[in-house]
Design an enzyme around this catalytic site. Structure first.
Site, short mmCIF file in Angstrom:
data_model
loop_
_atom_site.label_atom_id
_atom_site.label_comp_id
_atom_site.label_asym_id
_atom_site.label_seq_id
_atom_site.Cartn_x
_atom_site.Cartn_y
_atom_site.Cartn_z
N GLY A 154 33.88 24.82 28.08
CA GLY A 154 33.92 23.66 27.37
C GLY A 154 35.16 23.31 26.77
CG ASP B 284 38.28 28.26 24.10
OD1 ASP B 284 39.33 27.96 24.14
OD2 ASP B 284 37.62 29.34 23.98
CG ASN C 51 35.41 32.90 22.91
OD1 ASN C 51 36.21 33.57 22.94
ND2 ASN C 51 35.32 32.15 24.17
P1 ADP Z 1 30.62 25.42 21.55
O1 ADP Z 1 30.86 26.82 22.15
O2 ADP Z 1 31.37 25.46 20.02
O3 ADP Z 1 29.37 24.83 21.37
P2 ADP Z 1 31.82 23.70 23.69
O4 ADP Z 1 32.95 23.78 23.97
O5 ADP Z 1 30.67 24.30 24.47
O6 ADP Z 1 31.90 24.22 22.10
O7 ADP Z 1 30.98 22.05 23.26
C1 ADP Z 1 31.28 21.46 21.99
C2 ADP Z 1 31.27 20.11 22.13
O8 ADP Z 1 32.57 19.49 22.95
C3 ADP Z 1 30.18 19.78 23.13
O9 ADP Z 1 29.36 18.49 22.74
C4 ADP Z 1 30.87 19.15 24.52
O10 ADP Z 1 30.48 18.27 25.26
C5 ADP Z 1 32.31 18.64 23.91
N1 ADP Z 1 33.37 18.49 24.99
C6 ADP Z 1 33.58 19.27 26.20
N2 ADP Z 1 34.90 19.12 26.67
C7 ADP Z 1 35.29 18.15 25.69
C8 ADP Z 1 36.62 17.52 25.59
N3 ADP Z 1 37.40 17.59 26.64
N4 ADP Z 1 36.99 16.71 24.45
C9 ADP Z 1 36.09 16.56 23.68
N5 ADP Z 1 34.85 17.11 23.61
C10 ADP Z 1 34.34 17.80 24.66
#
Ligand code: ADP
Length: 190
Positions: free
Chosen positions: A41, A43, A33
């Site tokens: 997530g 991040d 962000n």
């Molecule tokens: P944004 O805020 O950009 O939407 P998020 O982190 O909330 O980012 O989610 C982006 C995507 O990453 C989602 O599809 C989520 O399911 C996926 N995600 C979450 N954890 C992991 C991980 N450890 N490795 C790969 N993808 C992930």
């Protein structure tokens, strides 16, 4: 099968189902962000797995940014800390607002800026998560089209730059959406 790949411009574009923090590419991309101070997530997972060195470098970078924020569509690079990847590229995707506020362009820019930064650093392999399709609410089928088109265009326009660009999809449903979308794009470009 949870892995597919296509060759383009002397590079391989791969789709895998898995965890971005476990990738062995030169860089992994963080869906950050604008504050670069971590979050949920992907991040949160990256900062947990990579340790405090990543946040330390993010804090230094933020001090140099106008308004202390990284604008959506832009990217910066830090160490990978304890990760297998030497670097983390932090980019900010768009928050979904119905698709009429330039979200597609900003998402494309997030992928392009990340790839351009990796190229500038001489990196040969990069892994991306599905940017913006979690907390930011971007519909995954539309995001898959934008992401794959942008990566394919970049690979064609920069032949031989990367050995591999990998999209790492967390859920089976997301993997399937990206797989179908790649099939459609490949078919329409033959
Ligand atoms: P944004 O805020 O950009 O939407 P998020 O982190 O909330 O980012 O989610 C982006 C995507 O990453 C989602 O599809 C989520 O399911 C996926 N995600 C979450 N954890 C992991 C991980 N450890 N490795 C790969 N993808 C992930």
């Amino acid at each position: 099968m949870s892995r597919v790949s296509v060759s383009v411009g002397g590079s391989v574009l791969e789709l895998v189902r898995g965890d971005i923090t476990q990738q062995d590419t030169d860089a992994i991309v963080n869906a950050a962000n604008p504050s670069l101070m971590g979050g949920g997530g992907v991040d949160g997972a990256i900062h947990r797995a990579g340790g405090p060195a990543i946040l330390e470098e993010c804090k230094q970078i933020v001090r140099t940014l106008p308004g202390g924020r990284l604008p959506p569509g832009c990217a910066v690079i830090t160490t990978g800390g304890k990760l297998r990847s030497r670097y983390v590229i932090h980019t900010v995707g768009p928050v979904w607002r119905g698709g009429v506020e330039g979200e597609d362009e900003v998402l494309a820019s997030a992928y392009r800026s990340s790839l351009a930064l990796a190229k500038e650093k001489g990196l040969r392999s990069v892994a991306f998560p599905s940017i913006s399709t979690g907390a930011y609410g971007f519909p995954v089928d539309r995001a898959a089209r934008v992401a794959l088109r942008t990566v394919l265009d970049f690979l064609r326009e920069n032949p031989g730059t990367f050995h591999v660009v990998r999209m790492v999809l967390w859920s089976a449903a997301d993997f399937e959406t990206y797989r179908k979308t790649l099939e459609e794009l490949a078919a329409s470009q033959q």
